[in-house]
Every structure is written in structure tokens, then in C-alpha cells.
Write an enzyme that holds these catalytic residues in place. Structure first.
Site, PDB file in Angstrom:
ATOM      1  N   ASP A   1      61.936  -2.059  59.054  1.00  0.00           N
ATOM      2  CA  ASP A   1      60.488  -1.961  58.828  1.00  0.00           C
ATOM      3  C   ASP A   1      60.004  -0.516  58.688  1.00  0.00           C
ATOM      4  O   ASP A   1      58.826  -0.293  58.404  1.00  0.00           O
ATOM      5  CB  ASP A   1      59.721  -2.671  59.962  1.00  0.00           C
ATOM      6  CG  ASP A   1      59.775  -4.186  59.832  1.00  0.00           C
ATOM      7  OD1 ASP A   1      60.245  -4.682  58.793  1.00  0.00           O
ATOM      8  OD2 ASP A   1      59.350  -4.879  60.779  1.00  0.00           O
TER       9      ASP A   1
ATOM     10  N   ASN B   1      54.282  -7.722  65.492  1.00  0.00           N
ATOM     11  CA  ASN B   1      55.498  -8.519  65.648  1.00  0.00           C
ATOM     12  C   ASN B   1      55.752  -8.948  67.092  1.00  0.00           C
ATOM     13  O   ASN B   1      56.635  -9.763  67.347  1.00  0.00           O
ATOM     14  CB  ASN B   1      56.710  -7.758  65.106  1.00  0.00           C
ATOM     15  CG  ASN B   1      56.730  -7.735  63.591  1.00  0.00           C
ATOM     16  OD1 ASN B   1      55.882  -8.347  62.947  1.00  0.00           O
ATOM     17  ND2 ASN B   1      57.688  -7.011  63.027  1.00  0.00           N
TER      18      ASN B   1
ATOM     19  N   ILE C   1      69.611  -5.128  56.217  1.00  0.00           N
ATOM     20  CA  ILE C   1      69.017  -6.332  56.829  1.00  0.00           C
ATOM     21  C   ILE C   1      68.507  -7.315  55.776  1.00  0.00           C
ATOM     22  O   ILE C   1      68.742  -8.512  55.867  1.00  0.00           O
ATOM     23  CB  ILE C   1      67.851  -5.960  57.790  1.00  0.00           C
ATOM     24  CG1 ILE C   1      68.298  -4.897  58.807  1.00  0.00           C
ATOM     25  CG2 ILE C   1      67.290  -7.195  58.488  1.00  0.00           C
ATOM     26  CD1 ILE C   1      69.247  -5.354  59.867  1.00  0.00           C
TER      27      ILE C   1
ATOM     28  N   ASP D   1      67.978 -21.185  58.987  1.00  0.00           N
ATOM     29  CA  ASP D   1      69.107 -22.015  59.420  1.00  0.00           C
ATOM     30  C   ASP D   1      69.531 -21.706  60.861  1.00  0.00           C
ATOM     31  O   ASP D   1      69.908 -22.607  61.620  1.00  0.00           O
ATOM     32  CB  ASP D   1      70.295 -21.826  58.464  1.00  0.00           C
ATOM     33  CG  ASP D   1      70.716 -20.373  58.350  1.00  0.00           C
ATOM     34  OD1 ASP D   1      69.866 -19.537  57.986  1.00  0.00           O
ATOM     35  OD2 ASP D   1      71.883 -20.046  58.651  1.00  0.00           O
TER      36      ASP D   1
ATOM     37  N   CYS E   1      60.416 -14.857  50.685  1.00  0.00           N
ATOM     38  CA  CYS E   1      59.336 -13.911  50.469  1.00  0.00           C
ATOM     39  C   CYS E   1      59.887 -12.757  49.643  1.00  0.00           C
ATOM     40  O   CYS E   1      61.084 -12.717  49.346  1.00  0.00           O
ATOM     41  CB  CYS E   1      58.715 -13.444  51.769  1.00  0.00           C
ATOM     42  SG  CYS E   1      59.696 -12.271  52.631  1.00  0.00           S
TER      43      CYS E   1
ATOM     44  N   ARG F   1      55.383 -16.321  57.419  1.00  0.00           N
ATOM     45  CA  ARG F   1      56.653 -16.910  57.829  1.00  0.00           C
ATOM     46  C   ARG F   1      56.783 -17.071  59.331  1.00  0.00           C
ATOM     47  O   ARG F   1      57.424 -17.991  59.820  1.00  0.00           O
ATOM     48  CB  ARG F   1      57.806 -16.033  57.346  1.00  0.00           C
ATOM     49  CG  ARG F   1      57.970 -15.959  55.858  1.00  0.00           C
ATOM     50  CD  ARG F   1      59.156 -15.100  55.541  1.00  0.00           C
ATOM     51  NE  ARG F   1      60.259 -15.422  56.435  1.00  0.00           N
ATOM     52  CZ  ARG F   1      61.071 -16.445  56.277  1.00  0.00           C
ATOM     53  NH1 ARG F   1      60.952 -17.227  55.269  1.00  0.00           N
ATOM     54  NH2 ARG F   1      62.030 -16.674  57.166  1.00  0.00           N
TER      55      ARG F   1
HETATM   56  C1  UD1 Z   1      61.385  -9.939  61.971  1.00  0.00           C
HETATM   57  C2  UD1 Z   1      60.128  -9.113  61.757  1.00  0.00           C
HETATM   58  C3  UD1 Z   1      60.244  -8.294  60.483  1.00  0.00           C
HETATM   59  C4  UD1 Z   1      61.510  -7.463  60.497  1.00  0.00           C
HETATM   60  C5  UD1 Z   1      62.733  -8.331  60.802  1.00  0.00           C
HETATM   61  C6  UD1 Z   1      64.008  -7.533  60.978  1.00  0.00           C
HETATM   62  C7  UD1 Z   1      58.412 -10.445  62.811  1.00  0.00           C
HETATM   63  C8  UD1 Z   1      57.206 -11.301  62.657  1.00  0.00           C
HETATM   64  N1  UD1 Z   1      58.998 -10.013  61.691  1.00  0.00           N
HETATM   65  O1  UD1 Z   1      61.481 -10.861  60.884  1.00  0.00           O
HETATM   66  O2  UD1 Z   1      59.092  -7.449  60.393  1.00  0.00           O
HETATM   67  O3  UD1 Z   1      61.681  -6.840  59.251  1.00  0.00           O
HETATM   68  O4  UD1 Z   1      62.528  -9.084  62.013  1.00  0.00           O
HETATM   69  O5  UD1 Z   1      63.864  -6.591  61.987  1.00  0.00           O
HETATM   70  O6  UD1 Z   1      58.818 -10.133  63.900  1.00  0.00           O
HETATM   71  N2  UD1 Z   1      68.398 -14.791  58.697  1.00  0.00           N
HETATM   72  C9  UD1 Z   1      69.133 -15.884  58.258  1.00  0.00           C
HETATM   73  N3  UD1 Z   1      68.941 -17.091  58.871  1.00  0.00           N
HETATM   74  C10 UD1 Z   1      68.022 -17.268  59.874  1.00  0.00           C
HETATM   75  C11 UD1 Z   1      67.289 -16.148  60.319  1.00  0.00           C
HETATM   76  C12 UD1 Z   1      67.503 -14.926  59.711  1.00  0.00           C
HETATM   77  O7  UD1 Z   1      69.958 -15.770  57.345  1.00  0.00           O
HETATM   78  O8  UD1 Z   1      67.871 -18.393  60.366  1.00  0.00           O
HETATM   79  C13 UD1 Z   1      68.600 -13.468  58.059  1.00  0.00           C
HETATM   80  C14 UD1 Z   1      67.366 -12.985  57.306  1.00  0.00           C
HETATM   81  O9  UD1 Z   1      67.283 -13.515  55.997  1.00  0.00           O
HETATM   82  C15 UD1 Z   1      67.553 -11.484  57.336  1.00  0.00           C
HETATM   83  C16 UD1 Z   1      68.236 -11.239  58.700  1.00  0.00           C
HETATM   84  O10 UD1 Z   1      68.793 -12.495  59.088  1.00  0.00           O
HETATM   85  O11 UD1 Z   1      68.413 -11.087  56.303  1.00  0.00           O
HETATM   86  C17 UD1 Z   1      67.294 -10.761  59.792  1.00  0.00           C
HETATM   87  O12 UD1 Z   1      66.174 -11.591  59.840  1.00  0.00           O
HETATM   88  P1  UD1 Z   1      65.290 -11.804  61.160  1.00  0.00           P
HETATM   89  O13 UD1 Z   1      65.704 -10.821  62.192  1.00  0.00           O
HETATM   90  O14 UD1 Z   1      65.320 -13.246  61.524  1.00  0.00           O
HETATM   91  O15 UD1 Z   1      63.826 -11.434  60.622  1.00  0.00           O
HETATM   92  P2  UD1 Z   1      62.460 -12.110  60.994  1.00  0.00           P
HETATM   93  O16 UD1 Z   1      62.480 -12.611  62.387  1.00  0.00           O
HETATM   94  O17 UD1 Z   1      62.076 -13.049  59.907  1.00  0.00           O
END
Ligand code: UD1
Length: 420
Positions: A307, A23, A329, A125, A117, A93
Site C-alpha cells: 500500500d 484497514n 503481493i 478462496d 478489482c 471488497r
Molecule cells: C488487505 C488491505 C489492502 C492491502 C492488502 C495487502 C484491507 C481492507 N485491505 O487487502 O489495503 O493492500 O491487505 O497488504 O485491509 N489472496 C488469494 N486468496 C484469498 C485471499 C488473498 O489468492 O483468499 C491473494 C490476493 O489476491 C493477494 C494476496 O493474497 O494477491 C494478499 O491479499 P490479502 O492480504 O488477502 O489482501 P486483502 O485482505 O484483500
């Protein structure tokens, strides 16, 4: 499709070398797009997801090579397009992370929208809203994000509605080349973001507030290459320590950093494990004892990471007593529960809470991996179970755990890969 055949019942003992964090490697690779001169990244884990992003960056025309599976060299002077196709983005992603750097450096990007996923809908967003706050025009059409800016992005104020790791990384990589100052509020503080910020600073970026939830970025005209080593994988570290805990064994993880996963180590101590910390190693000794069940709630760093939820839940399944595991989360991150139950675990799920009552013994059963970290929880259960467990669909594990069977065998586990 490859499967793991695991004979349970062996206490794991020995040392295991922890790889660079997947990550962290992914955003660092995306950040190579920002460098005007060649850049070298070391301690890169040799993983399917890393290969996917290398392929995507190569498709932009960047001269990129992935030597010995652990060293990436990239030269962007040959970059000739700003297009990230659905075929690659759909498999991972984190590909969305090229959006910020492409837009910041070239003023244009066309990147496929990642889908949802297994663990949740995972929208982007917040990434898009933040880039718009820096002056980008964004249209989502036919499954693609088309982003444009006249001239350069302009520094601005970004306030995330929730803590987002990928969103923080994308906007940080955009803001470093924007005109003026950008303030990013409610920023994620995961160690992988600190690693990215530190590499950007080596490249010439001006970032204040690293390690805090407010990042203040003063844009610069250009960024250069540098050499940077990927931070240790805290989730891989915790996963191998969990293997010691669930088998009553003693495992020392090396080339890692206890400061990266203090919340997880505290839970292992609460289970009754003896945890010893060095500068770059952690040893967990369960001393043949049965762990005590521990309750926890997943939250953004520095709290307990989502995680590690599945792996510590797996340890709870054979622990003394009962515990509540709350997932805050992701909305659908208990898919390992039915599989663990097939092995005899006693888990009741209600919404985002799971109550785990420890059982004396798990028993082997054919099980199916559903996502990356959930897969490791099934491997853990199999290591502790009576009999021989077949874990199917392990391509999920191969996305994020380097040489897993080799590392587990080195600790005495009876695990082999079978291909069909
Ligand atoms: C990253 C990690 C993943 C980890 C997660 C949370 C990587 C490649 N992956 O995923 O392993 O489980 O952080 O620690 O680093 N959300 C929205 N809108 C957005 C962005 C996020 O609603 O635009 C929500 C997501 O659906 C989720 C939460 O915010 O419920 C956290 O997501 P996010 O921290 O963005 O996860 P990733 O970056 O995808």
C-alpha cells in the site's frame, strides 16, 4: 465527478494529524457483530469505505450509529438477518469480513462474493477454505457465498497457502466463538490484525501469539462489548511523509506510531531524508535536497507494504539515480505508471518489476486516478511538478484518505477540489 487541481512547486512544511486506519476500522466494525452487549469504537476515520460497512451492518438489523464521523456505537440485540447484498459488497471488497462473525455467532450467513478489482483478481478462496476447516458448509451459488454450520463452529487447524490479511481477520473472528482450540498458521502480522486481536481480547476472546504468524485461539461461549480506539493509519502516515520527501520539505505526522512503518522509514532515510521518531509522531526533513532513488520489494508486514509502493515510486521519479521496485503481493499494481509517465517520469515495467530512473523535473498533465493508493502517488507527483495538474477520478482517494485536501493545504500545498 470531483477532481483535484494542484499547483506544484511548493515545499510542504508543518504538522499533520494522522487519522485512524481504514484497514483496521473495517475489521473492527465487522467484529461488532460478535458482541452481545453494546460496543463503542473511537478514532474511526470519516471515510466512504467506513460508511459502506456501517450501512451494510445496519442492513443486518444492528442498531449502529456513526457519530461526528469518528465514533461508532453498535448494538447487535436488534440483528434480524445474515445477508450482505451484492449492491454493497461490490463497492468494497472488505465487506467479506462480515462472513466469519455472522457464521460464528448465528451459524448462517449469505454474503455476496466480492468481484476482482483494478489491482488484481483478489479471490477469497483462502477465507472459505479456512471456514470449512472449522466445520462450515459452504456453497457458492449465483454470486453468493452461502455458509452454514450445525450448532457451533469447531476449532481446527488452518494453514493459509499465502499470507492473507483479510483471510486471517475473517478466520480469527470466526475462531473466537468456535468450540475448542483453533491454530491459524501462516497468519498475517499486519498491525491492523494486532488491533483487531486486541479488541477481541477486550471483548473476552482468548488469543495467543498476537503479532506472530501463529495465532492460537481458544473459543469462548460469548463475547461482550467494549470500548476501543482504532490504531493510527500507517499508510496515511507514510503518504504524508512521502509528500515531504518529494517536495524537499519537512512534515511532522502526529497521533501515529513509528513502530508501525519501520520498513518505510528506513527507505526514506536511504533517500537521504532526516527522519526523527517520537512515541506518537514522526518528522521527515528533506532539507531542500533531491532524494536518492531507492529500490524495494513489497512483502507482507513487517516488510515494505504494497500500500506504500505507488507513493514511494512517485518519489523515485524525481530522485537522483535509478531504482527497481518489485511488487510481489498483487499482480496488477502498476497502473499509476502510465499516468506518472504522462508527467515525464521515466519508468520501464517488466512483469512485476519497474525500473525508475529519476528525472530532473516532472511537468503538469491531466491524469487519472486508478485505485486508492495509486491516486495519492499522482497527487505527490503533482505537488512536485512544474505547472498545474488536474487529477481526475479522485473518488478513489476519498475511499481512504480523510480530509486530504484540508490536510495538504495545512502543509502549504496549493490544492483545490473542483466539481463538475
Ligand atoms: C488487505 C488491505 C489492502 C492491502 C492488502 C495487502 C484491507 C481492507 N485491505 O487487502 O489495503 O493492500 O491487505 O497488504 O485491509 N489472496 C488469494 N486468496 C484469498 C485471499 C488473498 O489468492 O483468499 C491473494 C490476493 O489476491 C493477494 C494476496 O493474497 O494477491 C494478499 O491479499 P490479502 O492480504 O488477502 O489482501 P486483502 O485482505 O484483500
Amino acid at each position: 465527478m470531483d477532481k483535484f487541481l494542484i499547483q506544484g512547486g511548493t515545499q510542504l512544511r508543518g504538522k499533520v494529524r494522522i487519522s485512524g486506519a481504514k484497514n483496521a476500522a473495517l475489521p473492527l466494525l465487522a467484529a461488532t457483530i460478535l458482541a452481545e452487549t453494546p460496543i463503542t469504537i473511537t478514532n474511526v476515520p470519516n471515510l466512504k469505505d467506513v460508511n459502506t460497512l456501517v450501512e451494510l451492518i445496519a442492513g443486518l438489523g444492528v442498531t449502529i450509529c456513526y457519530e461526528n464521523g469518528h465514533l461508532v456505537k453498535a448494538d447487535t440485540s436488534t440483528l434480524d438477518n445474515q445477508f450482505a447484498p451484492y449492491e454493497l459488497v461490490k463497492t468494497m471488497r472488505a465487506s467479506i469480513l462480515v462472513l466469519g462473525p455472522l457464521l460464528a455467532r448465528y451459524g448462517t450467513a449469505r454474503v455476496s462474493l466480492p468481484g476482482g478489482c483494478a489491482i488484481g483478481s483478489r479471490p477469497v478462496d483462502q477465507h472459505l477454505k479456512a471456514l470449512e476447516a472449522l466445520g462450515a458448509t459452504i456453497e457458492v451459488e449465483n454470486g453468493y457465498v452461502n455458509a452454514q454450520v450445525d450448532g457451533r463452529l469447531k476449532g481446527g487447524e488452518v494453514i493459509f497457502d499465502m499470507v492473507t490479511v483479510g483471510g486471517t481477520e475473517n478466520i480469527l473472528m470466526a475462531a473466537v466463538l468456535a468450540d475448542g482450540v483453533t491454530t491459524i498458521r501462516n497468519a498475517a502480522k499486519e498491525p491492523e490484525i494486532t488491533d483487531l486481536a486486541q479488541m477481541l481480547v477486550k471483548m473476552g476472546a482468548k488469543i495467543e501469539g498476537i503479532d506472530t504468524d501463529t495465532l492460537i485461539v481458544t473459543g469462548v461461549d460469548h463475547l461482550n462489548g467494549c470500548e476501543h480506539a482504532v490504531v493510527a493509519d500507517r499508510i496515511e502516515t507514510g503518504s504524508y511523509l512521502a509528500a515531504a520527501a518529494i517536495t524537499g520539505g519537512c512534515v511532522k505526522t502526529t497521533h501515529t506510531d513509528p513502530k508501525l512503518l519501520e520498513a518505510v522509514l528506513e527507505k526514506f532515510e536511504e533517500m537521504g531524508a532526516e527522519v526523527t521518531r517520537g512515541d506518537d509522531w514522526i518528522e521527515l526533513d528533506m532539507q531542500g535536497k533531491r532524494p536518492k532513488a531507492v529500490s524495494f520489494r513489497t512483502l507482507p508486514h513487517p516488510e515494505f507494504p504494497t500500500d506504500m509502493q505507488a507513493q514511494v515510486m512517485a518519489v523515485n521519479t524525481i530522485a537522483q539515480g535509478f531504482a527497481t521496485v518489485s511488487e510481489t503481493i498483487f499482480e496488477n499494481r502498476f497502473m499509476h505508471v502510465p499516468e506518472l509517465s504522462r508527467m515525464g517520469a521515466n519508468i520501464q515495467v517488466e512483469g512485476n518489476d519497474a525500473v525508475v530512473t529519476g528525472v530532473d523535473k516532472l511537468s503538469a498533465a491531466p491524469v487519472m486516478a486508478t485505485d486508492l493508493r495509486a491516486s495519492f502517488s499522482l497527487v505527490l507527483a503533482a505537488l512536485a511538478a512544474e505547472g498545474e495538474t488536474l487529477v481526475d477520478r479522485i473518488y478513489h482517494i476519498d475511499r481512504g484518505y480523510e480530509k486530504i485536501e484540508e490536510k495538504l493545504q495545512g502543509l502549504g500545498a496549493q490544492i483545490k477540489r473542483v466539481s463538475e
